[in-house]
Design a protein around this motif. Structure first.
Motif, short mmCIF file in Angstrom:
data_model
loop_
_atom_site.label_atom_id
_atom_site.label_comp_id
_atom_site.label_asym_id
_atom_site.label_seq_id
_atom_site.Cartn_x
_atom_site.Cartn_y
_atom_site.Cartn_z
N ALA A 71 -75.23 13.72 -20.54
CA ALA A 71 -74.51 14.31 -19.42
C ALA A 71 -74.02 15.71 -19.76
O ALA A 71 -74.11 16.63 -18.95
CB ALA A 71 -73.33 13.41 -19.03
N GLU A 72 -73.54 15.88 -20.98
CA GLU A 72 -73.06 17.20 -21.40
C GLU A 72 -74.21 18.19 -21.52
O GLU A 72 -74.08 19.35 -21.16
CB GLU A 72 -72.31 17.08 -22.74
CG GLU A 72 -71.70 18.36 -23.22
CD GLU A 72 -70.67 18.95 -22.26
OE1 GLU A 72 -70.38 20.15 -22.42
OE2 GLU A 72 -70.16 18.26 -21.37
N ILE A 112 -67.06 24.06 -10.57
CA ILE A 112 -67.01 22.60 -10.69
C ILE A 112 -67.52 22.17 -12.06
O ILE A 112 -66.91 21.33 -12.73
CB ILE A 112 -67.82 21.93 -9.56
CG1 ILE A 112 -67.14 22.12 -8.22
CG2 ILE A 112 -67.99 20.44 -9.83
CD1 ILE A 112 -67.97 21.69 -7.03
N LEU A 113 -68.64 22.75 -12.49
CA LEU A 113 -69.20 22.38 -13.79
C LEU A 113 -68.30 22.80 -14.95
O LEU A 113 -68.24 22.12 -15.97
CB LEU A 113 -70.60 22.99 -13.96
CG LEU A 113 -71.69 22.36 -13.12
CD1 LEU A 113 -72.97 23.20 -13.19
CD2 LEU A 113 -71.97 20.94 -13.57
N LYS A 114 -67.60 23.92 -14.80
CA LYS A 114 -66.69 24.36 -15.86
C LYS A 114 -65.48 23.44 -15.98
O LYS A 114 -64.91 23.32 -17.05
CB LYS A 114 -66.22 25.79 -15.60
CG LYS A 114 -67.17 26.85 -16.05
CD LYS A 114 -66.52 28.22 -15.88
CE LYS A 114 -67.34 29.28 -16.55
NZ LYS A 114 -66.71 30.60 -16.41
N LYS A 115 -65.08 22.83 -14.88
CA LYS A 115 -63.91 21.97 -14.89
C LYS A 115 -64.17 20.60 -15.49
O LYS A 115 -63.24 19.83 -15.70
CB LYS A 115 -63.36 21.79 -13.47
CG LYS A 115 -62.70 23.03 -12.93
CD LYS A 115 -62.18 22.80 -11.52
CE LYS A 115 -61.58 24.07 -10.96
NZ LYS A 115 -61.13 23.88 -9.57
N ASN A 174 -64.30 17.91 -17.90
CA ASN A 174 -63.62 17.70 -19.17
C ASN A 174 -64.43 16.70 -19.99
O ASN A 174 -64.53 15.53 -19.62
CB ASN A 174 -62.19 17.20 -18.93
CG ASN A 174 -61.39 17.06 -20.19
OD1 ASN A 174 -61.85 17.38 -21.29
ND2 ASN A 174 -60.18 16.57 -20.05
N THR A 175 -64.99 17.14 -21.09
CA THR A 175 -65.84 16.26 -21.89
C THR A 175 -65.05 15.14 -22.55
O THR A 175 -65.61 14.11 -22.88
CB THR A 175 -66.58 17.06 -22.97
OG1 THR A 175 -65.64 17.79 -23.75
CG2 THR A 175 -67.58 18.03 -22.34
N GLU A 225 -63.49 9.49 -14.77
CA GLU A 225 -63.25 10.88 -14.36
C GLU A 225 -64.52 11.71 -14.50
O GLU A 225 -64.83 12.53 -13.64
CB GLU A 225 -62.14 11.49 -15.22
CG GLU A 225 -60.77 10.90 -14.95
CD GLU A 225 -59.73 11.40 -15.95
OE1 GLU A 225 -60.07 12.22 -16.82
OE2 GLU A 225 -58.58 10.95 -15.85
N TYR A 226 -65.24 11.48 -15.58
CA TYR A 226 -66.49 12.21 -15.81
C TYR A 226 -67.49 11.89 -14.71
O TYR A 226 -68.14 12.77 -14.17
CB TYR A 226 -67.05 11.82 -17.18
CG TYR A 226 -67.98 12.84 -17.78
CD1 TYR A 226 -67.49 13.86 -18.57
CD2 TYR A 226 -69.35 12.78 -17.56
CE1 TYR A 226 -68.32 14.79 -19.14
CE2 TYR A 226 -70.20 13.72 -18.11
CZ TYR A 226 -69.67 14.72 -18.91
OH TYR A 226 -70.51 15.65 -19.45
N LEU A 227 -67.58 10.60 -14.36
CA LEU A 227 -68.48 10.16 -13.30
C LEU A 227 -68.09 10.77 -11.97
O LEU A 227 -68.96 11.25 -11.22
CB LEU A 227 -68.48 8.63 -13.22
CG LEU A 227 -69.37 7.99 -12.16
CD1 LEU A 227 -70.83 8.33 -12.40
CD2 LEU A 227 -69.18 6.49 -12.15
N LEU A 228 -66.81 10.80 -11.65
CA LEU A 228 -66.35 11.39 -10.39
C LEU A 228 -66.67 12.89 -10.32
O LEU A 228 -67.08 13.39 -9.28
CB LEU A 228 -64.84 11.18 -10.22
CG LEU A 228 -64.42 9.76 -9.84
CD1 LEU A 228 -62.90 9.65 -9.85
CD2 LEU A 228 -64.97 9.38 -8.49
N THR A 229 -66.51 13.58 -11.44
CA THR A 229 -66.81 15.00 -11.47
C THR A 229 -68.30 15.24 -11.28
O THR A 229 -68.70 16.16 -10.56
CB THR A 229 -66.34 15.63 -12.80
OG1 THR A 229 -64.97 15.30 -13.00
CG2 THR A 229 -66.49 17.13 -12.78
#
Length: 194
Positions: free
Chosen positions: A28-29, A91-94, A96-97, A103-107
């Protein structure tokens, strides 16, 4: 004949593959970083083209107002699409790894929704604005040409627009959708397994 099942024994024998959290987050990252670089490159390209169009407007003296209106429509398309790509970058910068999987999934889902908006309404407006801008911009230039030249200029311009709209755009949309769907599906499987 009665059958007695030992559910605890069956449950213990069940082989469940728990996906590797670090591997999924690394994928994902990797997607996020690659998409971020692509978007930043696209913004740089769009800004470069915008500067070229503005330079043409400033240094070339046109006699018809239609040529200037054509440039305005092109600039509107370029600036609006640059803004949409910039929103995707923010959006991509926000992302948070170190965030939780949810939260990652929602982003990532928010990123997917932004891409869908860009690929439908954003690109439609961009192509419409550019096509209209080119049509109006070429009017003054084609007045000095023969009918064959006019047909060639407008024909090639709108042929390129058609190829971009009906061939290149759907391929790009499909590739982007596959990539982000793969990441989201992996994160959803991870969420379900946990």
């Amino acid at each position: 004949m009665p059958t007695n099942y030992n559910f605890q024994e069956i449950w213990n024998q069940k082989n469940i593959e728990v996906p590797d959290i670090k591997e999924i987050k690394a994928k994902a990252e990797k997607y996020r970083k690659r998409q971020l670089l692509k978007d930043i490159g696209l913004i740089a390209l769009l800004l470069f083209i915008t500067i070229i169009v503005i330079t043409i407007w400033i240094f070339v003296k046109f006699t018809f107002f239609t040529t200037k209106w054509g440039i305005v429509f092109m600039l509107i398309g370029l600036v609006s699409y640059t803004y949409l790509v910039y929103q995707n970058v923010t959006i991509l910068k926000k992302v948070n790894t170190s965030a939780s999987n949810q939260e990652y999934l929602l982003t990532m889902k928010k990123t997917e929704q932004q891409q869908i908006y860009m690929q439908t309404r954003g690109l439609s407006f961009y192509y419409l604005s550019l096509s209209l801008g080119f049509a109006i911009y070429f009017y003054e230039l084609t007045l000095k040409m023969s009918w064959l030249g006019v047909a060639a200029v407008y024909g090639l311009t709108f042929l390129w627009c058609a190829i971009s709209w009906f061939i290149i755009r759907p391929r790009q949309i499909r590739k982007q959708k596959e990539k982000i769907s793969l990441v989201i599906n992996s994160l959803e499987k991870l969420e379900e397994s946990l």
